[in-house]
Design a protein around this motif. Structure first.
Motif, short mmCIF file in Angstrom:
data_model
loop_
_atom_site.label_atom_id
_atom_site.label_comp_id
_atom_site.label_asym_id
_atom_site.label_seq_id
_atom_site.Cartn_x
_atom_site.Cartn_y
_atom_site.Cartn_z
N ILE A 67 -43.29 29.93 -42.84
CA ILE A 67 -42.27 30.64 -42.05
C ILE A 67 -41.19 29.63 -41.63
N PRO A 68 -40.00 30.12 -41.29
CA PRO A 68 -38.92 29.19 -40.97
C PRO A 68 -39.28 28.13 -39.93
N ASN A 69 -39.93 28.54 -38.85
CA ASN A 69 -40.22 27.58 -37.78
C ASN A 69 -41.13 26.45 -38.26
N THR A 70 -42.18 26.78 -39.01
CA THR A 70 -43.10 25.75 -39.50
C THR A 70 -42.41 24.86 -40.53
N ASN A 71 -41.66 25.48 -41.45
CA ASN A 71 -40.89 24.69 -42.43
C ASN A 71 -39.99 23.70 -41.71
N ILE A 74 -41.95 20.75 -40.06
CA ILE A 74 -42.42 19.75 -41.04
C ILE A 74 -41.23 18.95 -41.56
N ALA A 75 -40.19 19.67 -41.97
CA ALA A 75 -39.04 19.00 -42.60
C ALA A 75 -38.38 18.00 -41.65
N SER A 76 -38.35 18.31 -40.36
CA SER A 76 -37.65 17.40 -39.46
C SER A 76 -38.40 16.07 -39.37
N LYS A 77 -39.72 16.08 -39.40
CA LYS A 77 -40.50 14.83 -39.40
C LYS A 77 -40.30 14.04 -40.68
N VAL A 78 -40.21 14.79 -41.78
CA VAL A 78 -40.07 14.14 -43.09
C VAL A 78 -38.69 13.48 -43.22
N TYR A 85 -34.27 13.80 -49.65
CA TYR A 85 -34.29 15.16 -50.21
C TYR A 85 -35.67 15.74 -49.93
N ILE A 86 -35.73 17.06 -49.83
CA ILE A 86 -37.03 17.72 -49.66
C ILE A 86 -37.10 18.90 -50.62
N ASP A 95 -34.74 32.93 -45.37
CA ASP A 95 -34.78 32.34 -44.02
C ASP A 95 -35.59 31.05 -43.99
N SER A 96 -36.70 31.03 -44.75
CA SER A 96 -37.54 29.83 -44.78
C SER A 96 -36.81 28.67 -45.44
N VAL A 97 -36.02 28.96 -46.46
CA VAL A 97 -35.26 27.91 -47.16
C VAL A 97 -34.11 27.43 -46.27
N GLU A 98 -33.43 28.38 -45.67
CA GLU A 98 -32.28 28.01 -44.81
C GLU A 98 -32.71 27.13 -43.64
N ALA A 99 -33.91 27.36 -43.13
CA ALA A 99 -34.40 26.56 -41.99
C ALA A 99 -34.45 25.08 -42.36
N VAL A 100 -34.77 24.81 -43.62
CA VAL A 100 -34.87 23.43 -44.10
C VAL A 100 -33.49 22.88 -44.46
N MET A 101 -32.68 23.74 -45.07
CA MET A 101 -31.35 23.29 -45.50
C MET A 101 -30.48 22.83 -44.33
N GLY A 102 -30.76 23.36 -43.16
CA GLY A 102 -30.03 22.95 -41.98
C GLY A 102 -30.31 21.51 -41.58
#
Ligand code: NUP
Length: 213
Positions: A67-71, A74-78, A85-86, A95-102
């Motif tokens: 889900i966007p929040n979990t993605n 995780i991505a912010s720590k990475v 790149y991730i 929505d899940s992809v956009e959460a990371v692209m931000g």
């Protein structure tokens, strides 16, 4: 020396081994891709260390599919650890992809390289390409094991979105064929890190790719 289009998939557990292979092969690489084997074996700090040792971009291949929040969590720590790149799955939805692209540069999986990709992913590839065309990520993943699919994806994908292709070597694909079909980068793991002479294996692939670009 021409800019490399080769990405090392560094799927070992051990920190020292990973750093040694990275150092030996770095001259022939564009980037290093880390996946769960190395992160679970050596911790997230390996990303920071690989960057320090090689100076190369690091791709975190976590294939996020939550889900966007979990993605996002995780991505912010990475990205904080230094990843450039991730890799995320597109099938979980925009929505899940956009959460990371931000948070940073993103690569969306549109078709995987293994035989099982034909079951569920291949049938929805057009929708995943459409999603990529709308969101404009850095790139997409396509299968070097099926160059005809790389050509198809290239024909539908907006110019400027890169295609990264795993599946060369151990999975049977050929670097040359993937690049001829439209791949911008070739991702190779076992053929390099499993070789007795990883530097030579990387050099061979670098040269093979240079012949066709
Ligand atoms: O479709 C994919 N296929 C694939 O092999 C998407 C990937 N991210 N990968 C990854 O690329 C895989 O998890 C591994 O890290 C690398 C290929 O490794 P090898 O088959 O060259 O050893």
């Amino acid at each position: 020396m021409r800019e490399s289009r080769l990405i090392l998939a560094l799927d070992v557990y051990d920190r020292e081994k990973a750093l040694e292979i990275a150092e030996r092969t770095a001259d022939y690489l564009w980037a290093i891709k880390v996946n769960w084997p190395l992160i679970t074996g050596s911790g997230l700090k390996i990303i920071t260390e690989l960057k320090q040792v090689t100076g190369l971009p690091i791709i975190a291949d976590l294939k996020l599919a939550d889900i966007p929040n979990t993605n996002r969590m995780i991505a912010s720590k990475v990205f904080e650890a230094g990843a450039d790149y991730i890799i995320v799955h597109g099938f979980v939805g925009r929505d899940s992809v956009e959460a990371v692209m931000g948070l940073g540069k993103t690569i969306i999986v549109v078709e995987m390289s293994h035989p099982g990709a034909k079951e569920f992913i291949q049938p929805v590839v057009d929708k995943l390409i459409e999603l990529a065309n709308e969101l404009k990520p850095f790139g997409v993943i396509a299968p070097a094991t099926r160059p005809e699919r790389v050509s198809y994806i290239r024909s539908k994908l907006q110019e400027g979105i890169k295609i990264l292709t795993p599946g060369v070597g151990a999975q049977g694909g050929k670097a040359k064929n993937a690049v001829k079909a439209g791949a911008d980068y070739v991702i190779v793991g076992r053929f390099i890190y499993g070789s007795d002479t990883p530097r030579e294996a990387a050099r061979g692939l670098y040269e093979e790719i240079s012949e066709v670009v």
